[in-house]
Scaffold this motif. Structure first.
Motif, PDB file in Angstrom:
ATOM      1  N   GLY A  63       0.299  -7.858   2.282  1.00  0.00           N
ATOM      2  CA  GLY A  63       1.940  -7.700   1.059  1.00  0.00           C
ATOM      3  C   GLY A  63       2.329  -8.704   2.778  1.00  0.00           C
ATOM      4  N   PRO A  69       1.370  -0.606   2.637  1.00  0.00           N
ATOM      5  CA  PRO A  69       1.225   0.006   1.413  1.00  0.00           C
ATOM      6  C   PRO A  69       2.255   1.679   1.623  1.00  0.00           C
ATOM      7  CG  PRO A  69      -0.585  -0.993   1.557  1.00  0.00           C
ATOM      8  CD  PRO A  69      -0.198  -1.594   2.864  1.00  0.00           C
ATOM      9  N   ASP A  70       3.242   1.924   0.521  1.00  0.00           N
ATOM     10  CA  ASP A  70       3.301   3.392   1.503  1.00  0.00           C
ATOM     11  C   ASP A  70       2.766   4.176   1.212  1.00  0.00           C
ATOM     12  OD1 ASP A  70       6.026   2.031   0.424  1.00  0.00           O
ATOM     13  OD2 ASP A  70       6.314   2.365  -1.272  1.00  0.00           O
ATOM     14  N   PHE A 120      -3.742  -2.115  -3.461  1.00  0.00           N
ATOM     15  CA  PHE A 120      -3.361  -2.937  -2.727  1.00  0.00           C
ATOM     16  C   PHE A 120      -1.717  -4.081  -3.135  1.00  0.00           C
ATOM     17  CE2 PHE A 120      -6.762  -2.065   0.247  1.00  0.00           C
ATOM     18  CZ  PHE A 120      -6.731  -0.934   0.795  1.00  0.00           C
ATOM     19  N   ASP A 122       1.458  -4.837  -4.094  1.00  0.00           N
ATOM     20  CA  ASP A 122       2.720  -3.969  -4.135  1.00  0.00           C
ATOM     21  C   ASP A 122       3.275  -4.024  -5.808  1.00  0.00           C
ATOM     22  OD1 ASP A 122       2.896  -4.558  -1.953  1.00  0.00           O
ATOM     23  OD2 ASP A 122       3.387  -6.322  -1.260  1.00  0.00           O
TER      24      ASP A 122
END
Length: 144
Positions: A63, A69-70, A120, A122
């Motif tokens: 990203g 990542p969240d 991963f 987005d």
């Protein structure tokens, strides 16, 4: 940072502060140097997580720079908290939920090397040339 600590942990810090510095009132506060270290600790944790993701042979693209990542944020925050305040000793024979939490976060970090690439992806891709400020999970700082 106090928001990341349990009530019992805050009470322990305050009791320790009161016993060591009775004239100070016993209010547990984060020393100035700890606050100054937070951006460096957060950057180091970010680099560790992105490095583990990069080491995953299934992942071909990361990203935006400075993000995670969240689903990595909780473990990153746990590892950063330990880097900032350490782990409190507990009496022998007692379980230590913070130590267990930290160990689980480290195991999660290690697992990033073998996760499926789809984990991963987005949901949104920033527009080309967009000015993306360094962030952890979209936040300008890893909040405590």
């Amino acid at each position: 940072m106090k928001s990341r600590l349990a009530v019992r942990e805050l009470e322990t810090y305050e009791a320790t502060a009161l016993s060591e510095y009775p004239e100070g009132g016993g209010e547990a506060e984060v020393p100035g140097d700890a606050v100054d270290r937070l951006p460096e600790i957060a950057a180091q944790v970010l680099a560790r997580f992105r490095g583990m993701i990069r080491a995953n042979p299934r992942v071909t693209q990361l990203g935006p720079t400075g993000t995670l990542p969240d689903f990595c944020i909780e473990s990153a925050a746990i590892i950063a908290r330990v880097g900032l305040v350490g782990l409190n000793p507990v009496p022998e024979g007692m379980t230590d939920p913070r130590r267990d939490e930290y160990r689980n976060a480290e195991k999660f970090l290690e697992s990033l090397r073998g996760m499926e690439a789809s984990a991963f992806l987005d949901d949104e891709t920033p527009a080309a040339g967009a000015n993306v400020a360094p962030a952890f999970g979209g936040n300008p700082l890893l909040r405590f």
